[in-house]
Design an enzyme around this catalytic site. Structure first.
Site, PDB file in Angstrom:
ATOM      1  N   PRO A  31       3.517   0.355   1.357  1.00  0.00           N
ATOM      2  CA  PRO A  31       2.528  -0.415   2.569  1.00  0.00           C
ATOM      3  C   PRO A  31       3.303  -1.715   1.104  1.00  0.00           C
ATOM      4  O   PRO A  31       2.017  -1.878   0.352  1.00  0.00           O
ATOM      5  CB  PRO A  31       1.353  -0.130   2.717  1.00  0.00           C
ATOM      6  N   GLU A  32       4.004  -2.412   1.716  1.00  0.00           N
ATOM      7  CA  GLU A  32       3.981  -3.845   0.572  1.00  0.00           C
ATOM      8  C   GLU A  32       2.670  -5.083   1.164  1.00  0.00           C
ATOM      9  O   GLU A  32       2.461  -4.736   2.251  1.00  0.00           O
ATOM     10  CB  GLU A  32       5.179  -4.250   0.812  1.00  0.00           C
ATOM     11  N   HIS A  59      -5.796  13.906   7.867  1.00  0.00           N
ATOM     12  CA  HIS A  59      -6.042  12.669   6.769  1.00  0.00           C
ATOM     13  C   HIS A  59      -6.644  11.305   7.439  1.00  0.00           C
ATOM     14  O   HIS A  59      -6.534  10.214   6.850  1.00  0.00           O
ATOM     15  CB  HIS A  59      -4.123  12.439   6.634  1.00  0.00           C
ATOM     16  N   ARG A 109      -2.027  10.711   1.481  1.00  0.00           N
ATOM     17  CA  ARG A 109      -1.728  10.610  -0.497  1.00  0.00           C
ATOM     18  C   ARG A 109      -3.201   9.810  -1.029  1.00  0.00           C
ATOM     19  O   ARG A 109      -2.768  10.597  -2.365  1.00  0.00           O
ATOM     20  CB  ARG A 109      -0.675   9.952  -0.607  1.00  0.00           C
ATOM     21  N   ARG A 140       8.350 -14.879 -22.069  1.00  0.00           N
ATOM     22  CA  ARG A 140       9.008 -13.383 -21.515  1.00  0.00           C
ATOM     23  C   ARG A 140      10.107 -13.301 -21.944  1.00  0.00           C
ATOM     24  O   ARG A 140      11.089 -13.334 -21.134  1.00  0.00           O
ATOM     25  CB  ARG A 140       8.177 -13.228 -20.535  1.00  0.00           C
TER      26      ARG A 140
END
Ligand SMILES: [Zn+2]
Length: 274
Positions: A2-3, A95, A113, A155
């Site tokens: 999931p983003e 789960h 997971r 950077r």
């Protein structure tokens, strides 16, 4: 995984079922997630009224201060987590590690997971160790090309891992970093500190539009948070570069290339992204 768009759609999906409800308890079948679920969580949350459901980066923040006692539940979906609203009699499956009990309904975390998390903060949520150092919210007006430009000076690192650095901007995962750089026409290996203000503005705009398109796509495909079987069902979109190595660019027909940056796969068009 999931983003940010999936997390925001999850947040808005559960929100109407949570706000105003009294928490009647918790059920924990597996305490060992990314961090252990606090042993005193039931004591903390039971009897609290949910005031609102917010989000910071990929953290879902449930404000349990609706009846005057302050406190926040902090949820993260990790690699494979999903939240669903269910009838309180629905038995947990293998789960299903955590339920937030809300009287006749419950909110269930399924996470095969187990990289997700369920934590509690009784004090100032903005100062929580997981949230205090987070960078800009990409969809907020405060995230601009000028902010990105200022944050990337000096950077020498390539722009793509910098874009994925949550201390600079939160919630831009691998898929959306690849897609945003394509839409901004920026080669992912370009040193972040060498991007002009104009290119930072193009990149910030591309991040916003890429995330908004994902939200729009997910809004139609991930609408049902109730009575679903609990499978995550995260949406697939038609990407321009992500996962398209060896295929022709949708814009110019050049062959999309793939390389590794850090531990992540980068996809880009050698003609469109200079
Ligand atoms: Zn191209």
């Amino acid at each position: 995984m999931p983003e940010l768009p999936e997390v925001e759609i999850t947040r808005s999906g559960i929100e109407p079922y949570l706000v105003g409800k009294i928490i009647t308890g918790v059920r924990v079948s597996q305490r060992k997630l990314r961090w252990p679920i606090p042993r005193d969580l039931a004591l903390r949350v039971t009897g609290q009224r949910i005031a609102r459901v917010a989000r910071r980066g990929k953290y879902i923040l449930i404000d349990c201060g609706g009846n005057g006692r302050a406190g926040w539940l902090i949820l993260h979906l990790g690699m494979s987590g999903s939240l669903r609203i269910m009838d309180s009699k629905t038995k947990p499956q293998r789960h299903d590690h955590f339920d937030l009990l809300l009287g006749r309904q419950l909110m269930r975390l399924r996470d095969p997971r187990r990289f997700g998390s369920v934590l509690w903060e009784g004090g100032d949520i903005a100062r929580h160790r997981l949230l205090a150092r987070l960078g800009a919210e990409p969809l907020a007006d405060a995230f601009t090309g000028a902010v990105l430009h200022a944050a990337t000076r000096m950077r020498k690192t390539a722009v793509k891992p910098v874009l994925m650095n949550a201390n600079i901007v939160v919630g831009v995962g691998n898929i959306y970093a690849n897609e945003s750089l394509f839409h901004a026409g920026i080669n992912p290996r370009t040193a972040a500190g060498r991007l002009s203000l104009a290119r930072c503005e193009a990149l910030a705009a591309a991040v916003k539009s890429t995330l908004k398109q994902a939200l729009a796509a997910g809004g139609s495909s991930l609408r049902d948070f109730v009575h679903s079987d609990g499978t995550s069902g995260y949406f697939q979109q038609n990407y321009y570069v992500y996962g398209r190595a060896g295929l022709p660019c949708r814009n110019c027909g050049a062959i999309i290339r793939q390389l590794r940056q850090g531990q992540r796969s980068t996809f880009y068009c050698p003609a469109c992204q200079k």
